[in-house]
Motif scaffolding. Structure first.
Motif, PDB file in Angstrom:
ATOM      1  N   ALA A 326       0.827  -1.210   0.000  1.00 53.31           N
ATOM      2  CA  ALA A 326       0.000   0.000   0.000  1.00 53.31           C
ATOM      3  C   ALA A 326       0.857   1.255   0.000  1.00 53.31           C
ATOM      4  O   ALA A 326       0.510   2.265  -0.625  1.00 53.31           O
ATOM      5  CB  ALA A 326      -0.937  -0.014   1.206  1.00 53.31           C
ATOM      6  N   ALA A 327       2.011   1.199   0.710  1.00 58.58           N
ATOM      7  CA  ALA A 327       2.879   2.374   0.776  1.00 58.58           C
ATOM      8  C   ALA A 327       3.525   2.686  -0.580  1.00 58.58           C
ATOM      9  O   ALA A 327       3.868   3.836  -0.863  1.00 58.58           O
ATOM     10  CB  ALA A 327       3.967   2.150   1.826  1.00 58.58           C
ATOM     11  N   LEU A 328       3.670   1.678  -1.406  1.00 55.21           N
ATOM     12  CA  LEU A 328       4.310   1.866  -2.707  1.00 55.21           C
ATOM     13  C   LEU A 328       3.322   2.109  -3.841  1.00 55.21           C
ATOM     14  O   LEU A 328       3.666   2.730  -4.854  1.00 55.21           O
ATOM     15  CB  LEU A 328       5.153   0.627  -3.059  1.00 55.21           C
ATOM     16  N   ARG A 329       2.108   1.643  -3.702  1.00 57.55           N
ATOM     17  CA  ARG A 329       1.130   1.678  -4.790  1.00 57.55           C
ATOM     18  C   ARG A 329       0.915   3.111  -5.293  1.00 57.55           C
ATOM     19  O   ARG A 329       0.604   4.016  -4.532  1.00 57.55           O
ATOM     20  CB  ARG A 329      -0.202   1.108  -4.313  1.00 57.55           C
ATOM     21  N   GLY A 330       1.099   3.288  -6.582  1.00 61.05           N
ATOM     22  CA  GLY A 330       0.818   4.569  -7.224  1.00 61.05           C
ATOM     23  C   GLY A 330       1.835   5.657  -6.991  1.00 61.05           C
ATOM     24  O   GLY A 330       1.680   6.763  -7.505  1.00 61.05           O
ATOM     25  N   THR A 331       2.909   5.381  -6.244  1.00 62.68           N
ATOM     26  CA  THR A 331       3.903   6.413  -5.964  1.00 62.68           C
ATOM     27  C   THR A 331       5.064   6.386  -6.952  1.00 62.68           C
ATOM     28  O   THR A 331       5.908   7.283  -6.943  1.00 62.68           O
ATOM     29  CB  THR A 331       4.473   6.249  -4.545  1.00 62.68           C
ATOM     30  N   THR A 332       5.131   5.378  -7.778  1.00 62.37           N
ATOM     31  CA  THR A 332       6.223   5.230  -8.730  1.00 62.37           C
ATOM     32  C   THR A 332       5.727   4.447  -9.936  1.00 62.37           C
ATOM     33  O   THR A 332       4.557   4.046  -9.992  1.00 62.37           O
ATOM     34  CB  THR A 332       7.406   4.505  -8.055  1.00 62.37           C
ATOM     35  N   ARG A 333       6.586   4.235 -10.930  1.00 60.25           N
ATOM     36  CA  ARG A 333       6.225   3.387 -12.052  1.00 60.25           C
ATOM     37  C   ARG A 333       6.006   1.958 -11.547  1.00 60.25           C
ATOM     38  O   ARG A 333       6.610   1.525 -10.562  1.00 60.25           O
ATOM     39  CB  ARG A 333       7.322   3.379 -13.108  1.00 60.25           C
ATOM     40  N   TYR A 334       5.137   1.247 -12.249  1.00 61.84           N
ATOM     41  CA  TYR A 334       4.783  -0.104 -11.813  1.00 61.84           C
ATOM     42  C   TYR A 334       6.023  -1.003 -11.725  1.00 61.84           C
ATOM     43  O   TYR A 334       6.212  -1.721 -10.737  1.00 61.84           O
ATOM     44  CB  TYR A 334       3.766  -0.697 -12.781  1.00 61.84           C
ATOM     45  N   GLY A 335       6.873  -0.979 -12.750  1.00 64.86           N
ATOM     46  CA  GLY A 335       8.053  -1.838 -12.752  1.00 64.86           C
ATOM     47  C   GLY A 335       9.026  -1.479 -11.651  1.00 64.86           C
ATOM     48  O   GLY A 335       9.590  -2.360 -10.982  1.00 64.86           O
ATOM     49  N   ALA A 336       9.237  -0.156 -11.440  1.00 67.25           N
ATOM     50  CA  ALA A 336      10.132   0.266 -10.361  1.00 67.25           C
ATOM     51  C   ALA A 336       9.541  -0.110  -9.004  1.00 67.25           C
ATOM     52  O   ALA A 336      10.273  -0.484  -8.078  1.00 67.25           O
ATOM     53  CB  ALA A 336      10.369   1.769 -10.443  1.00 67.25           C
ATOM     54  N   GLY A 337       8.212  -0.034  -8.894  1.00 63.73           N
ATOM     55  CA  GLY A 337       7.566  -0.395  -7.635  1.00 63.73           C
ATOM     56  C   GLY A 337       7.768  -1.856  -7.291  1.00 63.73           C
ATOM     57  O   GLY A 337       7.955  -2.212  -6.116  1.00 63.73           O
ATOM     58  N   ARG A 338       7.753  -2.722  -8.298  1.00 69.13           N
ATOM     59  CA  ARG A 338       7.992  -4.149  -8.052  1.00 69.13           C
ATOM     60  C   ARG A 338       9.395  -4.368  -7.491  1.00 69.13           C
ATOM     61  O   ARG A 338       9.590  -5.120  -6.516  1.00 69.13           O
ATOM     62  CB  ARG A 338       7.792  -4.928  -9.354  1.00 69.13           C
ATOM     63  N   ALA A 339      10.385  -3.704  -8.081  1.00 72.01           N
ATOM     64  CA  ALA A 339      11.758  -3.843  -7.586  1.00 72.01           C
ATOM     65  C   ALA A 339      11.895  -3.269  -6.180  1.00 72.01           C
ATOM     66  O   ALA A 339      12.589  -3.840  -5.321  1.00 72.01           O
ATOM     67  CB  ALA A 339      12.724  -3.153  -8.542  1.00 72.01           C
ATOM     68  N   LEU A 385       4.449  -7.425 -15.716  1.00 72.16           N
ATOM     69  CA  LEU A 385       3.477  -7.083 -16.754  1.00 72.16           C
ATOM     70  C   LEU A 385       4.197  -6.567 -17.987  1.00 72.16           C
ATOM     71  O   LEU A 385       5.296  -6.018 -17.900  1.00 72.16           O
ATOM     72  CB  LEU A 385       2.517  -5.995 -16.258  1.00 72.16           C
ATOM     73  N   THR A 386       3.556  -6.714 -19.131  1.00 75.48           N
ATOM     74  CA  THR A 386       3.971  -6.015 -20.350  1.00 75.48           C
ATOM     75  C   THR A 386       2.795  -5.168 -20.816  1.00 75.48           C
ATOM     76  O   THR A 386       1.631  -5.429 -20.474  1.00 75.48           O
ATOM     77  CB  THR A 386       4.370  -6.986 -21.469  1.00 75.48           C
ATOM     78  N   ALA A 387       3.094  -4.152 -21.585  1.00 68.58           N
ATOM     79  CA  ALA A 387       2.042  -3.279 -22.100  1.00 68.58           C
ATOM     80  C   ALA A 387       1.041  -4.077 -22.933  1.00 68.58           C
ATOM     81  O   ALA A 387      -0.179  -3.864 -22.853  1.00 68.58           O
ATOM     82  CB  ALA A 387       2.660  -2.167 -22.932  1.00 68.58           C
ATOM     83  N   ARG A 443       3.571   1.434 -21.473  1.00 66.98           N
ATOM     84  CA  ARG A 443       4.998   1.204 -21.232  1.00 66.98           C
ATOM     85  C   ARG A 443       5.559   2.248 -20.274  1.00 66.98           C
ATOM     86  O   ARG A 443       6.417   1.944 -19.438  1.00 66.98           O
ATOM     87  CB  ARG A 443       5.771   1.224 -22.558  1.00 66.98           C
ATOM     88  N   ASP A 444       5.064   3.475 -20.404  1.00 69.35           N
ATOM     89  CA  ASP A 444       5.547   4.512 -19.501  1.00 69.35           C
ATOM     90  C   ASP A 444       5.016   4.311 -18.082  1.00 69.35           C
ATOM     91  O   ASP A 444       5.685   4.671 -17.115  1.00 69.35           O
ATOM     92  CB  ASP A 444       5.135   5.896 -20.012  1.00 69.35           C
ATOM     93  N   LEU A 445       3.830   3.749 -17.957  1.00 74.19           N
ATOM     94  CA  LEU A 445       3.317   3.427 -16.622  1.00 74.19           C
ATOM     95  C   LEU A 445       4.136   2.314 -15.975  1.00 74.19           C
ATOM     96  O   LEU A 445       4.237   2.230 -14.740  1.00 74.19           O
ATOM     97  CB  LEU A 445       1.847   3.007 -16.714  1.00 74.19           C
ATOM     98  N   LEU A 446       4.725   1.469 -16.806  1.00 73.45           N
ATOM     99  CA  LEU A 446       5.552   0.373 -16.288  1.00 73.45           C
ATOM    100  C   LEU A 446       6.993   0.827 -16.050  1.00 73.45           C
ATOM    101  O   LEU A 446       7.577   0.527 -15.008  1.00 73.45           O
ATOM    102  CB  LEU A 446       5.528  -0.809 -17.265  1.00 73.45           C
ATOM    103  N   GLU A 447       7.589   1.529 -17.034  1.00 72.77           N
ATOM    104  CA  GLU A 447       8.968   2.006 -16.928  1.00 72.77           C
ATOM    105  C   GLU A 447       9.054   3.394 -17.553  1.00 72.77           C
ATOM    106  O   GLU A 447       8.461   3.646 -18.591  1.00 72.77           O
ATOM    107  CB  GLU A 447       9.940   1.059 -17.651  1.00 72.77           C
ATOM    108  N   ARG A 448       9.815   4.276 -16.940  1.00 69.76           N
ATOM    109  CA  ARG A 448       9.899   5.662 -17.400  1.00 69.76           C
ATOM    110  C   ARG A 448      10.469   5.763 -18.817  1.00 69.76           C
ATOM    111  O   ARG A 448      11.433   5.098 -19.172  1.00 69.76           O
ATOM    112  CB  ARG A 448      10.762   6.478 -16.436  1.00 69.76           C
ATOM    113  N   THR A 449       9.861   6.642 -19.624  1.00 68.16           N
ATOM    114  CA  THR A 449      10.338   6.913 -20.981  1.00 68.16           C
ATOM    115  C   THR A 449      11.471   7.933 -20.931  1.00 68.16           C
ATOM    116  O   THR A 449      11.329   8.978 -20.300  1.00 68.16           O
ATOM    117  CB  THR A 449       9.192   7.478 -21.851  1.00 68.16           C
TER     118      THR A 449
END
Length: 674
Positions: A326-339, A385-387, A443-449
């Motif tokens: 919950a602390a990470l959700r929506g605060t960063t890109r999805y892929g970065a949040g997983r790491a 995830l992938t786009a 893709r940008d929601l997953l990893e920054r462009t």
């Protein structure tokens, strides 16, 4: 009037200017030879040597001397003040690049982008900017043939004949630079600072495309080091357009600027769809739908986390995992949040180790983060995830689409988005142009462009909100030059407001309007402008500086294909390029008619610029192009071919630089009535 040396003083002055041109060319040749003699062998390592070799190659290419391109086109003179210590000479020559005398370091030609050169474009009787005279030069095939002086002391003068001749000079091949004819209002846009994003609303023939390209050249000159890191990208509507403008920047000494279409950046479409669905997918509302779709893949942990280190077991309860997620959700890109989730879970385990008397370090935390228990939990709670996976699910799963859309889409709109015949998997799916923009957003929601230093976008009015968002991500840390004409919008999602365009790009820019046409003759522009109240009622009608007597010929004929060859042959007897523009469906018939008459010609394609003097041009590819002479076949067919056909017709009617002939058998669209 151009001084063709009618008196002795003028003859002597012309000889002196030709001598300066010869001296400048010789100096440029020596500069190039010096650059060719430099070696990258002094570099410390292989990588540095490769970089240095590339830079040297670019330097050599930038110093190329094109015999038919004048090294300088203008000169500024001022009165020298005796005894005044001033490094600026009393006479400066302004040209496409800097040229100096290597022996004495004396500048022979100043780059048009240098600060002192600004006066050549901006100085006038009201503000001479310290200069007393501006001189323009006339050239023929690289040979200096004339000059023209303009005193800056307030004396009234007529229009510059050399300037007019250069603007009206017949063209062939790719677009030329306008560095010798930039007008004050254009120069102000070109020299706007790098942090400033500029949006140019330009009527046909106002030079907006050239202004955008010259702005890119100016910024590269002024901020060379910064833009070398970030890069500059030119985005055009199609490859034919990019081929048309491809020579401008190299002619200005800028050889390292990338060009691309929106499909090059986002991916070529492999499927088509109806205009309404494409417009819906292009809506900015889809951004929030996609964001929800990505984050909907997070799941509550079914159990906690247990990590074994030797004989010890360390446990996190399921509520502790939920708190971390919950602390990470929506605060960063999805892929970065997983790491980050893996690292935070591992850190909490390390805290337990320390509490039991251990002394773990960062290496232990990385080992825990990569351990199988943590990986299994990640796959359950925060899956990879992938786009393509997300969009496939969104367009094939009605319940998932409804959940992600919430109130942003109506039930009817959701039904329109769903595939009628879903693909088996995201790997077999075929994507439309609108889908490509959605995939880029995902893709940008997953990893920054990554962001560029500067982006130039031409014909921006034709891009959807989602396509603009995709471009905005590519200049998020930089700035943009946005070019277009709301009256020439021909897509289902064409923009109606430049403020909205800038908002979708994420840029807080200035909007400047160019309404004075330098290229399109007055009668041609006035004829086309009859369509403006119907395609862009909020825009002021453009005006042309060129009288263009006899430039417009509207003919009613019994057989348009039969009339094409005589009309084309008539244009071929004149100087310059000829574009025969017709509805896309009629291109084969027009080409056949020219072939039957024995007229050599080419057919413009989406992937090629076309080198032939006479070209058959599909109406949908005409945007942004110019021809000395244009023949338009059956305007009513062009207007009827698509939903925004009148806007397409407006584009087609404004491609002529010298003359326009309109051939029609059907009645002209009623909107063209006087």
């Amino acid at each position: 009037m151009p001084a063709e040396a009618p008196i002795d003083d003028d003859r002597e002055a012309l000889r002196a200017e030709r001598a300066h041109l010869a001296e400048s060319r010789a100096a440029l040749r020596r500069m190039r030879e010096h650059a060719e003699g430099l070696s990258a062998d002094t570099a410390a390592d292989w990588v540095s040597r490769q970089i240095l070799e590339a830079l040297l190659d670019q330097r050599v290419a930038a110093l190329a001397d094109h015999p038919d391109t004048p090294l300088f086109f203008g000169r500024l003179d001022r009165d020298a003040v005796p005894g005044e210590d001033d490094e600026l000479p009393a006479t400066v020559y302004v040209g496409r690049r800097h040229v100096h005398d290597g022996e004495r370091g004396r500048p022979l030609v100043l780059d048009w982008r240098a600060p002192v050169s600004r006066a050549f474009y901006q100085a006038g009787p009201a503000e001479p900017m310290g200069w007393r005279r501006r001189r323009r030069f006339g050239f023929q095939g690289g040979e200096l043939t004339a000059f023209e002086d303009e005193p800056l002391d307030g004396r009234a003068l007529g229009p510059s004949a050399i300037l007019t001749q250069e603007i009206e000079r017949p063209r062939s091949g790719p677009m030329r630079d306008i560095v010798a004819t930039i007008q004050p209002e254009q120069d102000a846009i070109v020299r706007a600072g790098l942090p400033v994003s500029v949006c140019v609303q330009g009527a046909p023939g106002t030079g907006k495309t050239a202004v955008g390209l010259h702005r890119a050249a100016y910024l590269l000159f002024t901020h060379r080091e910064r833009l070398a890191r970030g890069g500059v990208l030119i985005v055009g509507p199609n490859r034919a357009f990019l081929a048309y403008i491809s020579s401008v920047l190299p002619a200005l000494g800028e050889v390292r600027v990338d060009q691309a279409t929106i499909d090059d950046l986002l991916g070529e479409p492999t499927a088509a769809e109806d205009a309404r669905t494409a417009a819906l997918k292009g809506s900015a509302r889809m951004g929030e739908v996609l964001r929800r779709a990505v984050w909907a893949h997070l799941a509550k942990p079914a159990e906690g986390l247990v990590v074994t280190r030797g004989a010890a077991r360390f446990r996190l309860a399921d509520h502790e995992v939920r708190e971390t997620v919950a602390a990470l959700r929506g605060t960063t890109r999805y892929g970065a949040g997983r790491a980050m989730l893996a690292q935070r879970l591992a850190h909490r385990i390390l805290v337990q180790m320390e509490q039991r008397g251990g002394a773990p370090d960062d290496r232990v935390q990385d080992q825990v983060a990569r351990s199988q228990p943590v990986k299994r939990l990640l796959d359950q709670v925060w899956p990879k995830l992938t786009a393509e996976q997300v969009l496939f699910r969104l367009l094939s799963d009605a319940a998932f689409l409804a959940s992600a859309a919430k109130d942003d889409l109506t039930g009817e709109e959701r039904a329109a988005l769903l595939w009628a015949k879903p693909y088996r998997s995201h790997r077999s799916a075929k994507w439309t142009a609108a889908d490509r923009a959605l995939l880029d957003e995902l893709r940008d929601l997953l990893e920054r462009t990554p962001s560029l230093g500067h982006l130039v976008v031409d014909e921006a009015q034709d891009l959807s909100a989602m396509q603009l968002r995709a471009l905005g991500r590519r200049c998020a840390a930089g700035s943009a030059t946005v070019l277009g004409d709301l009256a020439q919008g021909t897509t289902p999602w064409s923009a109606t407001s430049w403020k909205e365009v800038l908002a979708h790009l994420g840029q807080d820019g200035e909007v400047t309007e160019l309404t004075t046409g330098f290229r399109v003759p007055g009668p041609v522009l006035d004829f086309a402008a009859r369509l403006l109240p119907h395609v862009a009622p909020g825009l002021a009608a453009p005006r042309s500086l060129r009288a263009g007597a006899g430039s417009l010929d509207v003919r009613a004929v019994d057989d348009v294909p039969a009339a094409l060859a005589p009309a084309a042959a008539e244009k071929l007897s004149l100087q310059g390029s000829i574009g025969l523009i017709t509805a896309d469906a009629d291109v084969p018939a027009c080409s056949d008619a020219l072939t039957a008459a024995g007229l050599a010609h080419g057919v413009l394609g989406a992937d090629s610029g076309g080198d032939e003097r006479l070209l058959v041009v599909p109406a949908t590819l005409a945007k942004g192009l110019e021809y000395d002479h244009v023949v338009v076949a059956e305007p009513a067919a062009i207007a009827a071919a698509e939903e925004r056909g009148l806007a397409r017709l407006y584009v087609v009617l404004t491609r002529a630089v010298t003359s326009l002939t309109v051939l029609h058998r059907a009645d002209l669209p009623e909107e063209l009535a006087p």
